[in-house]
Design a protein around this motif. Structure first.
Motif, PDB file in Angstrom:
ATOM      1  N   SER A  34     -20.321   3.909  15.952  1.00  0.00           N
ATOM      2  CA  SER A  34     -21.286   4.453  16.915  1.00  0.00           C
ATOM      3  C   SER A  34     -20.613   4.947  18.190  1.00  0.00           C
ATOM      4  CB  SER A  34     -22.318   3.381  17.280  1.00  0.00           C
ATOM      5  OG  SER A  34     -22.895   2.834  16.132  1.00  0.00           O
ATOM      6  N   SER A  64     -31.453  -2.432  13.892  1.00  0.00           N
ATOM      7  CA  SER A  64     -31.195  -1.828  12.584  1.00  0.00           C
ATOM      8  C   SER A  64     -31.462  -2.822  11.455  1.00  0.00           C
ATOM      9  CB  SER A  64     -29.750  -1.318  12.507  1.00  0.00           C
ATOM     10  OG  SER A  64     -29.507  -0.372  13.526  1.00  0.00           O
TER      11      SER A  64
ATOM     12  N   VAL B  28     -24.857  15.463   9.686  1.00  0.00           N
ATOM     13  CA  VAL B  28     -25.050  14.200   8.941  1.00  0.00           C
ATOM     14  C   VAL B  28     -24.126  14.238   7.728  1.00  0.00           C
ATOM     15  CG1 VAL B  28     -26.700  12.716   7.770  1.00  0.00           C
ATOM     16  CG2 VAL B  28     -27.459  14.123   9.702  1.00  0.00           C
ATOM     17  N   GLN B  32     -20.416   9.138   7.372  1.00  0.00           N
ATOM     18  CA  GLN B  32     -21.069   8.389   8.451  1.00  0.00           C
ATOM     19  C   GLN B  32     -22.309   7.641   7.958  1.00  0.00           C
ATOM     20  OE1 GLN B  32     -20.930   9.980  12.294  1.00  0.00           O
ATOM     21  NE2 GLN B  32     -22.323   8.466  13.172  1.00  0.00           N
ATOM     22  N   VAL B  33     -23.059   8.247   7.054  1.00  0.00           N
ATOM     23  CA  VAL B  33     -24.246   7.553   6.526  1.00  0.00           C
ATOM     24  C   VAL B  33     -23.832   6.289   5.787  1.00  0.00           C
ATOM     25  CG1 VAL B  33     -26.102   7.705   4.816  1.00  0.00           C
ATOM     26  CG2 VAL B  33     -25.732   9.595   6.413  1.00  0.00           C
ATOM     27  N   PHE B  36     -22.420   3.707   8.233  1.00  0.00           N
ATOM     28  CA  PHE B  36     -23.485   3.038   8.991  1.00  0.00           C
ATOM     29  C   PHE B  36     -24.197   2.013   8.107  1.00  0.00           C
ATOM     30  CE2 PHE B  36     -27.937   2.561  10.129  1.00  0.00           C
ATOM     31  CZ  PHE B  36     -27.832   2.131  11.438  1.00  0.00           C
ATOM     32  N   ALA B  37     -24.554   2.447   6.897  1.00  0.00           N
ATOM     33  CA  ALA B  37     -25.282   1.554   5.982  1.00  0.00           C
ATOM     34  C   ALA B  37     -24.461   0.300   5.693  1.00  0.00           C
ATOM     35  CB  ALA B  37     -25.632   2.300   4.700  1.00  0.00           C
ATOM     36  N   TYR B  47     -28.925   5.107   0.352  1.00  0.00           N
ATOM     37  CA  TYR B  47     -28.095   5.245   1.558  1.00  0.00           C
ATOM     38  C   TYR B  47     -26.608   5.144   1.244  1.00  0.00           C
ATOM     39  CZ  TYR B  47     -32.506   3.567   3.710  1.00  0.00           C
ATOM     40  OH  TYR B  47     -33.813   3.374   4.079  1.00  0.00           O
ATOM     41  N   ALA B  63     -30.283   9.067   5.285  1.00  0.00           N
ATOM     42  CA  ALA B  63     -29.818   8.108   6.288  1.00  0.00           C
ATOM     43  C   ALA B  63     -30.903   7.056   6.526  1.00  0.00           C
ATOM     44  CB  ALA B  63     -29.498   8.830   7.588  1.00  0.00           C
ATOM     45  N   TYR B  67     -30.219   5.004  11.637  1.00  0.00           N
ATOM     46  CA  TYR B  67     -28.960   5.774  11.689  1.00  0.00           C
ATOM     47  C   TYR B  67     -28.782   6.477  13.032  1.00  0.00           C
ATOM     48  CZ  TYR B  67     -25.761   9.658  10.518  1.00  0.00           C
ATOM     49  OH  TYR B  67     -24.733  10.568  10.507  1.00  0.00           O
ATOM     50  N   SER B  70     -26.298   5.543  15.634  1.00  0.00           N
ATOM     51  CA  SER B  70     -24.859   5.793  15.489  1.00  0.00           C
ATOM     52  C   SER B  70     -24.487   7.236  15.843  1.00  0.00           C
ATOM     53  CB  SER B  70     -24.410   5.479  14.057  1.00  0.00           C
ATOM     54  OG  SER B  70     -24.807   6.506  13.172  1.00  0.00           O
TER      55      SER B  70
END
Lengths: 142, 156
Positions: A34, A64, B28, B32-33, B36-37, B47, B63, B67, B70
């Protein structure tokens, strides 16, 4: 992933818990991804310099987890449409978090089945770190 | 006697309140997805697994709703609040209209919707409420978030 249907849901139904125990390593991964620049999330010394006991979990990371609770419950055919939370208490690495929700209302509008829920995260001392409300849409059976 | 609004005593740049600023765009990506997941501990294959996602209703990785936390964009408007020693997240109000999908280009506009002070038993707190609206490459708004940040004096 299992699917919950609108007809099977009524006020008072409980959702969860989804249990999370964020570690310093997981926090570092989230912070790095992030690009959070506040060192209170990665350095005990920096956090203590701000009057904290040590590293804290970013509020958005905890939020989240609640999002995950709700999207897991809503299933592939449902959708999280609103999430409204207040951050009430710091979360620290190693805390045992229980993410939970309770259905408070169900309503069918012209084109959607809406479910409203109270949502919260409790730590191992039963203190609420986050609480709020959410709205989810669910499919009909058949 | 009229009640004094504690906000009146707070020094900040009032000219940025209510003004939309373009804060750039974000691609996107699968990396990154999935990243993040995984950081959150998501288990939904939509995801995480491109193959599984391609067989699902979206046809592509999507996402998770959170999401957006982030996504790093250009710095938004800064009301330069002159108060306190530190700041924390106070609240988030999110409305999700559509999924963000891998391959989307998300652009965002941000505004300071208001700045206000509250004085209670723990002293004065100053809240800054920031509204960010995210749109996809088709011009559709995919989500809106109002995040409230509180400034406080930790030395008190």
């Amino acid at each position: 992933m299992s699917q919950v249907y609108f007809e099977d849901v009524e006020p008072g139904d409980d959702v969860g818990p989804l249990v999370k125990e964020p570690t310093k390593e997981q926090i570092r991964d989230y912070v790095s991804l992030s690009e959070l620049r506040m060192s209170r999330f990665t350095s005990d010394q920096a956090a203590q310099g701000e009057g904290l006991r040590g590293i804290i979990v970013p509020g958005n990371m905890s939020m989240s987890f609640l999002s995950q609770l709700l999207t897991d419950w809503a299933g592939d055919q449902g959708r999280l449409t609103k999430l409204d939370v207040n951050f009430r208490r710091m979360v620290e690495p190693g805390d045992r978090l229980e993410c939970k929700a309770t259905v408070t209302d169900v309503e069918t509008t012209e084109d959607q089945n809406l479910v409203t829920l109270d949502v919260y995260i409790e730590n191992q001392k039963a203190e609420r770190a986050i609480q709020g409300t959410a709205q989810v849409t669910l499919p009909n059976k058949g | 006697m009229a009640e004094v609004d504690p906000t009146d005593a707070i020094e900040f740049d009032r000219s940025v309140v209510g003004v939309d600023y373009d804060v750039g765009s974000h691609e996107v990506t699968e990396e990154q997805v999935v990243g993040f997941a995984m950081a959150i501990g998501e288990t939904n294959p939509f995801y995480l697994d491109k193959e599984e996602a391609s067989k699902g209703p979206h046809g592509v990785l999507i996402a998770p709703p959170a999401y957006y936390t982030s996504i790093r964009l250009q710095p938004g408007p800064d009301p330069q609040v002159k108060f306190g020693t530190t700041s924390f997240n106070a609240s988030q109000h999110c409305e999700f209209y559509e999924h963000m999908r891998v391959g989307d280009t998300i652009s965002a506009k941000e505004q300071i919707s208001h700045v206000f002070a509250k004085t209670g038993r723990t002293g004065t707190l100053v809240f800054t409420v920031r509204r960010t609206t995210y749109s996809n490459q088709h011009g559709r708004t995919v989500m809106m978030v109002e995040s409230s940040n509180v400034r406080r004096d930790m030395t008190q």
